[in-house]
Motif scaffolding. Structure first.
Motif, PDB file in Angstrom:
ATOM      1  N   ILE A   4       0.836  -1.211   0.000  1.00 50.07           N
ATOM      2  CA  ILE A   4       0.000   0.000   0.000  1.00 50.07           C
ATOM      3  C   ILE A   4       0.869   1.258   0.000  1.00 50.07           C
ATOM      4  O   ILE A   4       0.648   2.189  -0.781  1.00 50.07           O
ATOM      5  CB  ILE A   4      -0.947  -0.002   1.220  1.00 50.07           C
ATOM      6  CG1 ILE A   4      -1.962  -1.129   1.060  1.00 50.07           C
ATOM      7  CG2 ILE A   4      -1.657   1.341   1.361  1.00 50.07           C
ATOM      8  CD1 ILE A   4      -2.886  -1.296   2.234  1.00 50.07           C
ATOM      9  N   LEU A   8       5.017   6.976  -4.105  1.00 48.24           N
ATOM     10  CA  LEU A   8       5.299   7.522  -5.438  1.00 48.24           C
ATOM     11  C   LEU A   8       6.561   8.373  -5.394  1.00 48.24           C
ATOM     12  O   LEU A   8       7.445   8.269  -6.239  1.00 48.24           O
ATOM     13  CB  LEU A   8       4.110   8.359  -5.906  1.00 48.24           C
ATOM     14  CG  LEU A   8       4.223   8.914  -7.326  1.00 48.24           C
ATOM     15  CD1 LEU A   8       3.910   7.826  -8.333  1.00 48.24           C
ATOM     16  CD2 LEU A   8       3.304  10.096  -7.532  1.00 48.24           C
ATOM     17  N   TYR A  53       2.731   1.732  -3.470  1.00 53.85           N
ATOM     18  CA  TYR A  53       1.978   1.928  -4.712  1.00 53.85           C
ATOM     19  C   TYR A  53       0.711   2.770  -4.566  1.00 53.85           C
ATOM     20  O   TYR A  53       0.167   3.234  -5.552  1.00 53.85           O
ATOM     21  CB  TYR A  53       1.624   0.574  -5.334  1.00 53.85           C
ATOM     22  CG  TYR A  53       2.852  -0.150  -5.795  1.00 53.85           C
ATOM     23  CD1 TYR A  53       3.535   0.272  -6.937  1.00 53.85           C
ATOM     24  CD2 TYR A  53       3.374  -1.214  -5.083  1.00 53.85           C
ATOM     25  CE1 TYR A  53       4.683  -0.360  -7.362  1.00 53.85           C
ATOM     26  CE2 TYR A  53       4.524  -1.859  -5.498  1.00 53.85           C
ATOM     27  CZ  TYR A  53       5.174  -1.417  -6.637  1.00 53.85           C
ATOM     28  OH  TYR A  53       6.316  -2.036  -7.045  1.00 53.85           O
ATOM     29  N   LYS A  54       0.223   2.936  -3.350  1.00 59.97           N
ATOM     30  CA  LYS A  54      -1.048   3.642  -3.218  1.00 59.97           C
ATOM     31  C   LYS A  54      -0.905   5.013  -2.548  1.00 59.97           C
ATOM     32  O   LYS A  54      -1.810   5.829  -2.637  1.00 59.97           O
ATOM     33  CB  LYS A  54      -2.046   2.797  -2.401  1.00 59.97           C
ATOM     34  CG  LYS A  54      -2.361   1.450  -3.013  1.00 59.97           C
ATOM     35  CD  LYS A  54      -3.226   1.588  -4.251  1.00 59.97           C
ATOM     36  CE  LYS A  54      -3.385   0.245  -4.938  1.00 59.97           C
ATOM     37  NZ  LYS A  54      -3.812   0.389  -6.326  1.00 59.97           N
ATOM     38  N   LEU A  55       0.180   5.210  -1.842  1.00 59.09           N
ATOM     39  CA  LEU A  55       0.312   6.465  -1.106  1.00 59.09           C
ATOM     40  C   LEU A  55       1.222   7.443  -1.845  1.00 59.09           C
ATOM     41  O   LEU A  55       2.100   7.048  -2.608  1.00 59.09           O
ATOM     42  CB  LEU A  55       0.889   6.215   0.293  1.00 59.09           C
ATOM     43  CG  LEU A  55       0.043   5.407   1.282  1.00 59.09           C
ATOM     44  CD1 LEU A  55       0.638   5.521   2.666  1.00 59.09           C
ATOM     45  CD2 LEU A  55      -1.398   5.873   1.288  1.00 59.09           C
ATOM     46  N   THR A  82      -3.512  10.315   2.687  1.00 58.31           N
ATOM     47  CA  THR A  82      -2.512  10.466   1.633  1.00 58.31           C
ATOM     48  C   THR A  82      -2.557   9.340   0.597  1.00 58.31           C
ATOM     49  O   THR A  82      -1.566   9.042  -0.047  1.00 58.31           O
ATOM     50  CB  THR A  82      -1.056  10.608   2.162  1.00 58.31           C
ATOM     51  OG1 THR A  82      -0.592   9.351   2.627  1.00 58.31           O
ATOM     52  CG2 THR A  82      -0.956  11.658   3.235  1.00 58.31           C
ATOM     53  N   PHE A  83      -3.709   8.693   0.455  1.00 56.42           N
ATOM     54  CA  PHE A  83      -3.865   7.777  -0.668  1.00 56.42           C
ATOM     55  C   PHE A  83      -3.984   8.602  -1.952  1.00 56.42           C
ATOM     56  O   PHE A  83      -4.681   9.616  -1.981  1.00 56.42           O
ATOM     57  CB  PHE A  83      -5.126   6.925  -0.500  1.00 56.42           C
ATOM     58  CG  PHE A  83      -4.916   5.724   0.366  1.00 56.42           C
ATOM     59  CD1 PHE A  83      -4.701   4.474  -0.212  1.00 56.42           C
ATOM     60  CD2 PHE A  83      -4.920   5.828   1.749  1.00 56.42           C
ATOM     61  CE1 PHE A  83      -4.492   3.361   0.581  1.00 56.42           C
ATOM     62  CE2 PHE A  83      -4.717   4.715   2.547  1.00 56.42           C
ATOM     63  CZ  PHE A  83      -4.495   3.474   1.970  1.00 56.42           C
ATOM     64  N   LEU A  84      -3.304   8.153  -3.002  1.00 57.75           N
ATOM     65  CA  LEU A  84      -3.352   8.881  -4.269  1.00 57.75           C
ATOM     66  C   LEU A  84      -4.750   8.802  -4.875  1.00 57.75           C
ATOM     67  O   LEU A  84      -5.364   7.735  -4.884  1.00 57.75           O
ATOM     68  CB  LEU A  84      -2.349   8.276  -5.255  1.00 57.75           C
ATOM     69  CG  LEU A  84      -0.880   8.349  -4.851  1.00 57.75           C
ATOM     70  CD1 LEU A  84      -0.042   7.474  -5.765  1.00 57.75           C
ATOM     71  CD2 LEU A  84      -0.388   9.782  -4.896  1.00 57.75           C
TER      72      LEU A  84
END
Lengths: 315, 511
Positions: A163, A172, A166-168, B112-114
């Motif tokens: 998580i 990135l 790849y998700k936060l 802060t989840f994209l």
């Protein structure tokens, strides 16, 4: 069979935790050869808590959590060495990591020996820490299967890693720093901070991996032995897993299986009848890692900028 | 309303041994396309670095939208709405277009989840509005240079920047992509964005800019309205003298054959198909043969095969009557000079001083190394100084300048000096003028023609049709690894060549 499963899961947990740690560090652009040393220091921190914290004090949950936190903190603090040297002073990361490995085992041995000598008035100069009772708190028995709480922690670490990476937003940015730090910098990401974060997370996970490893099968540990190359095995798992959490988990299971085989092969008649010396089985994971890496390293997906100190000025 | 989006007033920036910007003033009006013209080393990059807070100027001030601005780092510039498309894109190769665009200003929820869905919608909308076609889910490594550039532009627009800087944006594009980019820039300016266009291609400046400021050797020369000026005037301002656009040369008088390539095939690094397929041609003494084609049609690999950087899959190469198909590079280099396509990768050791780069292929000669194997540093210095003088290679500290710190044009001059001074029989020049300004281009073309007139054979690989038409004596067009046409530049039109380059036409080439 149950024993084999149990050990496979346990060793896979160790490898997974440490490899995920390595993954964070390398994804941020810092090669972490020092995982082995981080494991030793993490193991030392955890083992000391297990030795000195009375089991009666709060029972199993407190013991498990205290050990976990102590290992994580020790590993993290030790990994600061790498962070400062590699990020602030732009030192060669491979050499720094190697130095950390040599330092960790030696420092742990000296510390434990000094402690034992002082406690026994000079009659015990071993580098062993014994934690029989504390170790029992980690384990929940289902029939003959011994479930270890750390298996759960490894699973949680796996899910969280996926998580986070790849998700936060953090993931990135972290990955961008390992691939193209100039690009990250140009959009206002602080490359130094992200790399610190990556290295410290690897310290936390590596430290936890250390305590899981030394408590896996035995109730005392001789710190002269370090962690027997498990940190390097975790690096192999990370590379074989292509720096991706899910693949790392699978690779960890594979390597964990072969490591477990060395512990329990006598339980299988076919293997026992082969009459091979036990050392052959103990060598297995290392031999497998050599073969696997030789075959797969060609199409490696390593982060492009890993190992290169980031310098704002260079074009 | 304030008239100027950016004002850089009396900027002076000194480096040890050099004044990079000497009292420079640049005023960018709102909604205009303003070209910044200057030769390599004229101070354009330094000025932009000052604007982005990478360098602090010793004197001068910067005003953004009429307000005094203190810009200490790129983030400050970003906050003021200044965005830049760098000449070398700042894109993460293994990320998607979308990830690259949002990086640094990611839309996230409270944990802060994209929030990529939201970002995608915004990007698609912008993409449609400005005519910037991209596939948000494609990886950067899989898309064309043109789309990468559009990604960079979207990055600026996504941040809602109003002041857009394009640093030599056309250097890497095909002619069609350049057309598109020009249109996009005009659209952006029409919508009120202020654009600073750094370039040394006069055609493009004439086509797209409203005004143009010229720098020369760190000094501000002046600002002109494009509609009141001509190409000749601009180039005079830039170089300080008249520049000839046509290349002066006599009719070629080809002599005997120097290079003969037969049935050559070279494997590709990227595809399973061969990059060069069954190519045969020859180059004679006293002629310039030009390989034309769109980038990526096997020209690079063809040159790798000839110069020895890659092995041949089949076929043979004969140089001055000797079969060199399998000869090592050092043996080839004795009679062949190579001005490589990628001057950073194959031309120079960037962290070596200039003098060492000058003897890269010759350091082992008795002239530069004594019998014990020690380098004769004094000889090397003298030799480097001679070349620097003769070929007018400009650098901060002369022979001991680190190659990396030199401007692109002067790096190229250094390579040309080294390669021509070897006095080769064959000169292989691959895009020798890429990224260079008119003054340097004129100089390099002159040198190439001089080599021909001295009776050398020249193989020129170029993507620039102007260069192909002006310099060559014979043109070979490459398409998908094969030679699809051979022409006399005097009897063919650019349009005709374009058809062959695009693969729309082909002919059987006589060997």
């Amino acid at each position: 069979m149950i024993l084999l499963t149990q050990y496979t899961l346990l060793f896979a947990s160790v490898l997974m935790l440490v490899a995920l740690g390595g993954c964070f560090s390398e994804r941020s652009g810092v090669i972490n050869i020092g995982l082995e040393g981080i494991m030793v220091i993490g193991a030392l921190g955890g083992a000391l808590v297990m030795k000195f914290l009375p089991v009666e004090f709060g029972g199993a949950p407190v013991m498990v959590l205290a050990t976990l936190i102590a290992s994580a903190l020790s590993g993290m603090i030790f990994s600061l060495l790498l962070a400062v040297a590699a990020i602030n002073f732009k030192a060669d990361q491979t050499i720094t990591g190697t130095a950390m490995n040599m330092l960790a085992t030696a420092a742990a041995t000296v510390a434990v020996k000094a402690m034992n000598t002082a406690a026994s008035g000079g009659s015990d100069v071993s580098s062993d820490i014994i934690y029989t009772r504390a170790r029992d708190t980690f384990i929940v028995r289902f029939g003959t299967f011994e479930f270890n709480w750390f298996m759960l922690f490894a699973l949680i670490a796996l899910v969280l890693s996926y998580i986070i990476l790849y998700k936060l937003r953090f993931g990135l940015r972290l990955r961008a720093c390992g691939e193209h730090p100039q690009a990250a910098d140009s959009v206002g990401i602080n490359v130094y901070k992200m790399r610190y974060a990556g290295v410290l997370i690897s310290g936390i996970l590596g430290g936890i991996g250390g305590i899981v490893y030394i408590t896996a099968g035995v109730s005392s540990w001789k710190f002269e032995n370090g962690v027997a190359g498990f940190g390097f095995l975790a690096l192999a798992v990370m590379i074989f897993g292509q720096w991706k959490p899910l693949k790392i988990a699978l690779a960890a299971l594979l390597f964990g299986f072969f490591r477990a085989l060395g512990n329990v092969y006598t339980g299988f008649d076919i293997l026992k009848n082969l009459n091979l010396p036990s050392t052959v089985y103990n060598m297995l994971p290392y031999i497998i890692s050599l073969i696997v890496l030789a075959l797969t390293s060609k199409n490696s997906l390593a982060p492009k900028a890993e190992g290169i100190p980031y310098d704002k000025g260079s074009r | 309303m304030e008239q100027y989006a950016v004002e850089m007033l009396h900027i002076t920036k000194r480096f040890p041994g050099i004044i990079a910007n000497d009292d420079i003033t640049l005023q960018l009006k709102k909604g205009e396309i303003h070209a910044l013209l200057g030769e390599n080393g004229a101070g354009k990059s330094t000025l932009m670095s000052v604007l982005f807070g990478l360098y602090t100027p010793e004197e001068g001030e910067i005003r953004i939208n009429g307000k005094n601005a203190k810009i200490k780092n790129p983030n400050d510039a970003n906050d003021l709405g200044i965005g830049m498309v760098h000449q070398h894109f700042k894109l993460v190769e293994c990320f998607t277009v979308l990830d690259n665009i949002i990086m640094g200003v990611e839309p996230v929820n409270r944990l802060t989840f994209l929030q990529k869905k939201q970002a995608r919608e915004k990007i698609m909308e912008m993409s449609k509005k400005w005519g910037l076609h991209v596939n948000p889910d494609a990886l950067i490594s899989d898309i064309t240079v043109g789309m990468q550039q559009r990604t960079e532009i979207l990055k600026m627009l996504y941040r809602e920047n109003d002041i857009l800087i394009f640093d030599e944006p056309t250097a890497v594009l095909t002619p069609q992509e350049i057309e598109e980019l020009m249109q996009i820039m005009k659209n952006l300016a029409a919508e009120g964005k202020s654009i600073l266009f750094i370039s040394h291609k006069l055609n493009e400046i004439m086509a797209v800019a409203d005004r143009c400021s010229v720098l020369r050797k760190g000094k501000y020369i002046g600002t002109v309205d494009i509609k009141d000026t001509t190409k000749a005037e601009l180039s005079r301002m830039m170089v300080g003298r008249d520049v000839k656009f046509a290349v002066d040369k006599e009719e070629s008088v080809p002599g005997e054959e120097i290079l003969r390539v037969e049935q050559m095939s070279v494997a590709s690094n990227e595809h399973s198909k061969d990059a060069v397929r069954n190519v045969s041609f020859s180059v004679r003494r006293g002629e310039i043969v030009c390989i034309a084609g769109i980038d990526g049609n096997g020209q690079s690999e063809l040159v790798y095969g000839i110069t020895g950087l890659a092995p041949l899959k089949s076929g043979s190469i004969t140089l001055c009557g000797q079969n060199i198909t399998k000869a090592p590079i050092r043996q080839r280099a004795g009679v062949m000079s190579h001005i490589p396509e990628d001057r950073h990768k194959h031309g120079l050791v960037l962290d070596y001083p200039l003098e060492d780069n000058m003897v890269l292929q010759r350091y082992f000669e008795p002239r530069f190394t004594n019998k014990m194997g020690f380098l004769k540093r004094r000889e090397i210095r003298a030799y480097a100084d001679k070349l620097i003088e003769q070929y007018d290679v400009r650098s901060g500290q002369g022979a001991i300048t680190i190659a990396r710190s030199m401007s692109g044009g002067n790096q190229q001059k250094a390579i040309i000096a080294r390669e021509i001074d070897k006095n080769p029989e064959l000169l292989v020049a691959v895009q020798p003028t890429r990224g260079l300004d008119v003054g340097a281009i004129e100089y390099i073309h002159k040198q190439i023609v001089a080599q021909r007139d001295a009776g050398k054979a020249v193989l020129l690989v170029s993507l620039e049709l102007d260069e192909v038409m002006n310099v060559s004596d014979r043109i070979l067009v490459m398409y998908e690894g094969e030679i699809v046409g051979e022409f006399d530049p005097k009897q063919v039109t650019v349009e005709e060549l374009g058809l062959y380059m695009a693969g729309a036409k082909r002919e059987a080439v006589k060997q």
